[in-house]
Design a protein around this motif. Structure first.
Motif, PDB file in Angstrom:
ATOM      1  N   ALA A 138       0.855  -1.184   0.000  1.00 20.55           N
ATOM      2  CA  ALA A 138       0.000   0.000   0.000  1.00 20.55           C
ATOM      3  C   ALA A 138       0.885   1.226   0.000  1.00 20.55           C
ATOM      4  CB  ALA A 138      -0.922   0.013   1.220  1.00 20.55           C
ATOM      5  N   MET A 139       0.452   2.275  -0.711  1.00 22.42           N
ATOM      6  CA  MET A 139       1.282   3.467  -0.777  1.00 22.42           C
ATOM      7  C   MET A 139       0.482   4.695  -1.191  1.00 22.42           C
ATOM      8  SD  MET A 139       3.325   2.885  -4.389  1.00 22.42           S
ATOM      9  CE  MET A 139       4.469   4.199  -3.971  1.00 22.42           C
ATOM     10  N   PRO A 140       0.909   5.875  -0.701  1.00 23.88           N
ATOM     11  CA  PRO A 140       0.444   7.135  -1.267  1.00 23.88           C
ATOM     12  C   PRO A 140       1.374   7.520  -2.411  1.00 23.88           C
ATOM     13  CG  PRO A 140       1.813   7.591   0.631  1.00 23.88           C
ATOM     14  CD  PRO A 140       1.784   6.086   0.458  1.00 23.88           C
ATOM     15  N   THR A 141       0.896   8.332  -3.333  1.00 21.42           N
ATOM     16  CA  THR A 141       1.723   8.703  -4.470  1.00 21.42           C
ATOM     17  C   THR A 141       1.203   9.983  -5.109  1.00 21.42           C
ATOM     18  OG1 THR A 141       2.424   7.995  -6.691  1.00 21.42           O
ATOM     19  CG2 THR A 141       0.301   7.202  -5.938  1.00 21.42           C
ATOM     20  N   ASN A 142       2.112  10.726  -5.716  1.00 19.87           N
ATOM     21  CA  ASN A 142       1.708  11.845  -6.567  1.00 19.87           C
ATOM     22  C   ASN A 142       1.366  11.375  -7.978  1.00 19.87           C
ATOM     23  OD1 ASN A 142       1.598  14.212  -5.008  1.00 19.87           O
ATOM     24  ND2 ASN A 142       3.835  14.386  -4.977  1.00 19.87           N
ATOM     25  N   GLY A 143       1.407  10.076  -8.202  1.00 20.30           N
ATOM     26  CA  GLY A 143       0.981   9.505  -9.474  1.00 20.30           C
ATOM     27  C   GLY A 143       1.954   8.514 -10.059  1.00 20.30           C
ATOM     28  N   ASN A 144       3.162   8.973 -10.361  1.00 14.98           N
ATOM     29  CA  ASN A 144       4.112   8.134 -11.089  1.00 14.98           C
ATOM     30  C   ASN A 144       4.591   6.922 -10.292  1.00 14.98           C
ATOM     31  OD1 ASN A 144       4.106   9.687 -13.462  1.00 14.98           O
ATOM     32  ND2 ASN A 144       5.570  11.136 -12.590  1.00 14.98           N
ATOM     33  N   ALA A 148       4.114   2.836 -11.188  1.00 14.13           N
ATOM     34  CA  ALA A 148       5.220   1.883 -11.247  1.00 14.13           C
ATOM     35  C   ALA A 148       5.031   0.740 -10.263  1.00 14.13           C
ATOM     36  CB  ALA A 148       6.541   2.606 -10.977  1.00 14.13           C
ATOM     37  N   TRP A 149       4.717   1.058  -9.019  1.00 17.68           N
ATOM     38  CA  TRP A 149       4.614   0.005  -8.008  1.00 17.68           C
ATOM     39  C   TRP A 149       3.439  -0.915  -8.285  1.00 17.68           C
ATOM     40  CZ3 TRP A 149       7.551  -1.045  -3.439  1.00 17.68           C
ATOM     41  CH2 TRP A 149       8.704  -0.245  -3.307  1.00 17.68           C
ATOM     42  N   SER A 150       2.346  -0.390  -8.813  1.00 21.75           N
ATOM     43  CA  SER A 150       1.221  -1.276  -9.123  1.00 21.75           C
ATOM     44  C   SER A 150       1.576  -2.209 -10.272  1.00 21.75           C
ATOM     45  CB  SER A 150      -0.033  -0.459  -9.450  1.00 21.75           C
ATOM     46  OG  SER A 150       0.153   0.380 -10.579  1.00 21.75           O
ATOM     47  N   ALA A 151       2.336  -1.715 -11.265  1.00 19.05           N
ATOM     48  CA  ALA A 151       2.749  -2.567 -12.384  1.00 19.05           C
ATOM     49  C   ALA A 151       3.681  -3.679 -11.913  1.00 19.05           C
ATOM     50  CB  ALA A 151       3.437  -1.718 -13.454  1.00 19.05           C
ATOM     51  N   TYR A 152       4.661  -3.346 -11.089  1.00 19.08           N
ATOM     52  CA  TYR A 152       5.600  -4.366 -10.610  1.00 19.08           C
ATOM     53  C   TYR A 152       4.934  -5.307  -9.613  1.00 19.08           C
ATOM     54  CZ  TYR A 152       9.525  -2.454 -13.151  1.00 19.08           C
ATOM     55  OH  TYR A 152      10.365  -2.059 -14.166  1.00 19.08           O
ATOM     56  N   ALA A 153       3.973  -4.802  -8.835  1.00 16.65           N
ATOM     57  CA  ALA A 153       3.223  -5.685  -7.947  1.00 16.65           C
ATOM     58  C   ALA A 153       2.451  -6.711  -8.771  1.00 16.65           C
ATOM     59  CB  ALA A 153       2.271  -4.878  -7.075  1.00 16.65           C
ATOM     60  N   LEU A 196      -4.178   8.207   4.647  1.00 13.82           N
ATOM     61  CA  LEU A 196      -5.177   7.207   4.265  1.00 13.82           C
ATOM     62  C   LEU A 196      -4.526   5.853   4.013  1.00 13.82           C
ATOM     63  CD1 LEU A 196      -7.493   9.282   1.897  1.00 13.82           C
ATOM     64  CD2 LEU A 196      -8.068   8.352   4.133  1.00 13.82           C
ATOM     65  N   ALA A 197      -3.392   5.852   3.311  1.00 14.40           N
ATOM     66  CA  ALA A 197      -2.701   4.594   3.026  1.00 14.40           C
ATOM     67  C   ALA A 197      -2.217   3.934   4.315  1.00 14.40           C
ATOM     68  CB  ALA A 197      -1.536   4.834   2.076  1.00 14.40           C
ATOM     69  N   TYR A 207      -0.269  -6.422   4.577  1.00 15.14           N
ATOM     70  CA  TYR A 207       0.094  -5.328   3.692  1.00 15.14           C
ATOM     71  C   TYR A 207       1.350  -4.622   4.218  1.00 15.14           C
ATOM     72  CZ  TYR A 207      -4.060  -5.298   0.703  1.00 15.14           C
ATOM     73  OH  TYR A 207      -5.012  -5.625  -0.220  1.00 15.14           O
ATOM     74  N   GLN A 208       2.254  -4.276   3.323  1.00 10.58           N
ATOM     75  CA  GLN A 208       3.424  -3.486   3.700  1.00 10.58           C
ATOM     76  C   GLN A 208       3.256  -2.057   3.211  1.00 10.58           C
ATOM     77  OE1 GLN A 208       7.219  -4.574   1.965  1.00 10.58           O
ATOM     78  NE2 GLN A 208       8.377  -3.266   3.370  1.00 10.58           N
ATOM     79  N   ASP A 209       3.550  -1.105   4.091  1.00 11.24           N
ATOM     80  CA  ASP A 209       3.546   0.314   3.723  1.00 11.24           C
ATOM     81  C   ASP A 209       4.836   0.614   2.961  1.00 11.24           C
ATOM     82  OD1 ASP A 209       3.552   3.077   3.533  1.00 11.24           O
ATOM     83  OD2 ASP A 209       3.023   3.424   5.628  1.00 11.24           O
ATOM     84  N   VAL A 210       4.716   0.925   1.677  1.00  5.93           N
ATOM     85  CA  VAL A 210       5.902   1.210   0.863  1.00  5.93           C
ATOM     86  C   VAL A 210       5.945   2.677   0.444  1.00  5.93           C
ATOM     87  CG1 VAL A 210       6.164  -1.166   0.069  1.00  5.93           C
ATOM     88  CG2 VAL A 210       4.744   0.407  -1.269  1.00  5.93           C
ATOM     89  N   ALA A 211       5.396   3.549   1.295  1.00  2.74           N
ATOM     90  CA  ALA A 211       5.489   4.991   1.048  1.00  2.74           C
ATOM     91  C   ALA A 211       6.952   5.408   0.989  1.00  2.74           C
ATOM     92  CB  ALA A 211       4.766   5.748   2.163  1.00  2.74           C
ATOM     93  N   THR A 212       7.198   6.569   0.398  1.00  2.40           N
ATOM     94  CA  THR A 212       8.553   7.073   0.218  1.00  2.40           C
ATOM     95  C   THR A 212       9.357   7.025   1.513  1.00  2.40           C
ATOM     96  OG1 THR A 212       7.801   8.547  -1.528  1.00  2.40           O
ATOM     97  CG2 THR A 212       9.916   9.060  -0.517  1.00  2.40           C
TER      98      THR A 212
END
Length: 410
Positions: A138-144, A148-153, A196-197, A207-212
């Motif tokens: 799970a992660m927050p993101t400004n978009g990019n 990327a993380w959803s594709a690799y997941a 939220l994430a 779930y792992q928090d993979v925020a920046t």
């Protein structure tokens, strides 16, 4: 050393995780977040065990995994890859002449999977998470990063939960949806998405928090930009590296990479001066650097067209500032108007449609040359962190529509 698996050192020299703030040491073979003191954790390697040479590296496939001894994945079979890495280091002769910096180069991340440098951090972060048994992120993101993380997941067979500001580029939403992510939009900024994430992670076991910078391995993927720059220059370092800075993982990672290269003896001499570039509408690092501070203060009412660097308070601000101070670097703020003009200038002069964040680096070079901080003789590498195709609205198009069998006016 604790945590080193002798049978796996041939692939990775990963030793442990260390806290750059309090010095604590953590087991790298357990899922880890931040240190108990709140600092990000950094991967540390037993560099003495690395027996390969640059000549050995040259014979490997042209992706970021060519540096696997300096990456945290223990076994090759756990690598999750879409072919990321070894993006071009392009000479920009026309733009360089126009700016008065003829030795101008651009590390062009637009050709990487998902269209931005975020694929580097996702590839290494997802690979290591999968190796450690993580089944969902799970992660927050400004978009990019979410794209990327959803594709690799998806590539790894993991579930992903992505939260991004509603104003994030529409293309990145589509990338997340295409990869099957559980996607939510928030009427706010990256910090609101982060809360939220984090709440979702607390309610969802596994779930792992993979925020920046809340997991240790995104940095390791990003640092490969620094490794590649050194290799592409014949294992030497440029004078200056200019980087668009939001969360700052890239500039922290590049600094870490270059220090590791010096320690193992693959490069020599002084480190490049590092430049952190921010938008005038969100410049906490620039303000802190100008004050000589060790940390930044939250930026109020943050906003800029360079959406990827809209980070009002980076978790790793102290690491960014340390890298700038240690290399004799600087921090520069640029206006949206100026960076958008330079986005068009790069496309017109060099044929490269770069992202607004990359364009901010070009504007920073312009300003630093005008101020005298950069000289005509400096070899300067700017980072273009993604393709301009993600931000189509930054280039207004007013082409006339001709009726058939019409023709353009002569």
């Amino acid at each position: 050393m604790t945590g080193v698996h002798p049978e796996s050192v041939r692939y990775s020299a990963l030793s442990h995780l260390g806290c750059p703030r309090c010095g604590a040491r953590r087991d790298a073979d357990r899922v880890q977040g931040t240190c108990s003191c709140g600092s990000p954790l950094l991967a540390r390697y037993d560099l003495r065990r690395i027996q390969v040479s640059p000549r050995d590296i040259a014979g490997r496939p042209p992706d970021l995994w060519r540096y696997h001894e300096l990456l945290p994945v223990r076994e090759a079979g756990h690598v999750v890859s879409l072919g990321e890495g070894m993006t071009p280091l392009l000479a920009l002769p026309e733009l360089g002449r126009a700016l008065g910096v003829p030795n101008l180069l651009m590390k062009d991340e637009s050709l990487i999977p998902t269209g931005t440098f975020k694929a580097r951090g996702a590839a290494v972060g997802i690979s290591r998470a999968a190796e450690l048994g993580v089944s969902a992120i799970a992660m927050p993101t400004n978009g990019n990063a979410g794209a990327a993380w959803s594709a690799y997941a998806a590539r790894a067979g993991m579930r992903s939960l992505i939260v991004m500001p509603a104003a994030a580029p529409a293309v990145t939403r589509a990338e997340c949806a295409a990869a099957g992510a559980e996607l939510y939009l928030v009427d706010g900024l990256i910090g609101d998405a982060g809360r939220l994430a984090a709440a979702a992670v607390r309610q969802r076991p596994g779930y792992q928090d993979v925020a920046t910078l809340r997991e240790p391995y995104r940095i390791e993927g990003k640092k490969t930009m620094g490794l590649e720059i050194a290799e592409q220059l014949g294992w030497r370092l440029p004078g200056v590296i200019v980087y668009p800075t939001g969360g700052g993982v890239g500039i922290i990672g590049i600094y870490k990479a270059l220090r590791e290269l010096l320690e193992i003896g693959w490069v020599s001499g002084g480190l490049p001066r590092l430049v952190a570039v921010q938008a005038a509408g969100c410049a906490p690092i620039v303000r802190a650097f100008g004050a000589g501070a060790a940390v930044s203060e939250p930026w109020p009412d943050a906003r800029t067209v360079a959406f990827g660097i809209t980070v009002p308070k980076p978790l790793g601000d102290f690491l960014i500032l340390q890298a700038l101070y240690a290399t004799g670097g600087t921090a520069v703020a640029v206006t949206d108007e100026a960076l958008l003009a330079d986005q068009r200038a790069v496309a017109r002069l060099e044929g490269c449609f770069i992202c607004p964040e990359g364009a901010a680096c070009v504007t920073a070079v312009r300003q630093l040359r005008q101020s005298g901080w950069l000289s005509e003789s400096d070899e300067v590498v700017v980072l273009n962190t993604g393709t301009g195709l993600i931000y189509p609205d930054t280039i207004p198009v007013g082409a006339p529509v001709l009726p058939p069998p019409g023709q353009p006016p002569g």
